[in-house]
Each structure stands twice: as structure tokens, then as C-alpha cells.
Enzyme design. Structure first.
Site, PDB file in Angstrom:
ATOM      1  N   TYR A  66     -33.626  31.203 -42.993  1.00 30.54           N
ATOM      2  CA  TYR A  66     -32.164  31.209 -43.089  1.00 30.54           C
ATOM      3  C   TYR A  66     -31.737  32.286 -44.083  1.00 30.54           C
ATOM      4  CZ  TYR A  66     -27.440  29.782 -44.380  1.00 30.54           C
ATOM      5  OH  TYR A  66     -26.094  29.775 -44.648  1.00 30.54           O
ATOM      6  N   LYS A 113     -29.645  35.976 -43.570  1.00 32.03           N
ATOM      7  CA  LYS A 113     -28.416  36.306 -44.299  1.00 32.03           C
ATOM      8  C   LYS A 113     -28.579  37.614 -45.069  1.00 32.03           C
ATOM      9  CE  LYS A 113     -26.324  32.765 -42.698  1.00 32.03           C
ATOM     10  NZ  LYS A 113     -25.256  32.940 -41.722  1.00 32.03           N
ATOM     11  N   SER A 151     -24.272  34.707 -46.622  1.00 29.36           N
ATOM     12  CA  SER A 151     -24.376  33.596 -47.566  1.00 29.36           C
ATOM     13  C   SER A 151     -24.894  34.136 -48.891  1.00 29.36           C
ATOM     14  CB  SER A 151     -25.364  32.550 -47.037  1.00 29.36           C
ATOM     15  OG  SER A 151     -25.678  31.604 -48.042  1.00 29.36           O
TER      16      SER A 151
END
Length: 121
Positions: free
Chosen positions: A24, A28, A11
Site C-alpha cells: 500500500y 502511494k 497518502s
């Protein structure tokens, strides 16, 4: 037969992990390093390893954002294209990385984020 290609999906958020979801973003970020490591390890066998880092894409996962027009517009305004991405646009980027057209590309991250975020200069 030796060879092949794989693409990890990360991401654009991996370039600047931040609140409210730092874990998160950190996960990534780790995929960027894993891409480089696997590319170095598997390159001698002719295996290419790359990564795609999408921005905000209209998916089931991101529905809480794009289902509310005011929130969607706020996020879209942070992209150079002024909109969120579609899954088929990421599929196209991944298809390129898997194809022979990218035959000399390995260990790289392709950002597909509509110009959003702090990826690279």
C-alpha cells in the site's frame, strides 16, 4: 483550449512505507513520482498536476481504526493536532490545488495529515 488541473490522491504513508502494509505504501510512493512526471510532461500545455497526501482520515476505508476508541486515540496521538482528519478537510485541500489560487503550483504534493508522519522537514 489548453490548460486544466488534476490532483492525484496518495497518502502520507507513501513517505515511509512500512509493515503491515508495505505494498500500500509503495503504491502511494509511486504516485509522488507520477505527479512529478505528469507535471513535467503536461506543463507545456498549461496543465497543472499536483498530489494530495492525506493522513488518517475518518472514512469507510479507515473505519476499523476509528471504530475502536483505543486504536483511534493511539493513531490520533501521533498527530500534532491530536485527532484524525475529516473527508471535508481533504476536499478543501484538493479544491485549493484545483483552483486558480494554486495557478503557479505544479508537480507538488500537499500533505494534509494533521502533522502526522515523516513527510518532509
Amino acid at each position: 483550449k489548453p490548460g486544466g488541473s488534476m490532483v492525484l490522491i496518495s497518502s502520507v504513508g507513501g513517505y515511509a512505507p512500512a509493515a503491515p502494509h508495505p505494498i500500500y505504501g509503495l503504491s502511494k510512493t509511486a504516485l509522488f513520482g507520477l505527479t512529478k512526471s505528469l507535471a513535467a510532461e503536461l506543463g507545456a500545455d498549461g496543465v497543472r498536476v499536483n498530489c494530495c497526501a492525506p493522513g488518517m482520515i475518518k472514512t469507510k476505508f479507515s473505519k476499523p481504526i476509528w471504530a475502536v476508541p483505543e486504536i483511534e486515540q493511539g493513531v490520533a496521538s501521533r498527530t500534532m493536532l491530536g485527532r484524525l482528519g475529516e473527508a471535508k478537510e481533504i476536499a478543501g485541500a484538493v479544491a485549493f490545488l484545483l483552483s486558480e489560487d494554486a495557478g503557479y503550483v505544479t508537480g507538488e504534493t500537499l500533505v494534509a495529515a494533521g502533522g502526522m508522519g515523516a513527510s518532509r522537514l
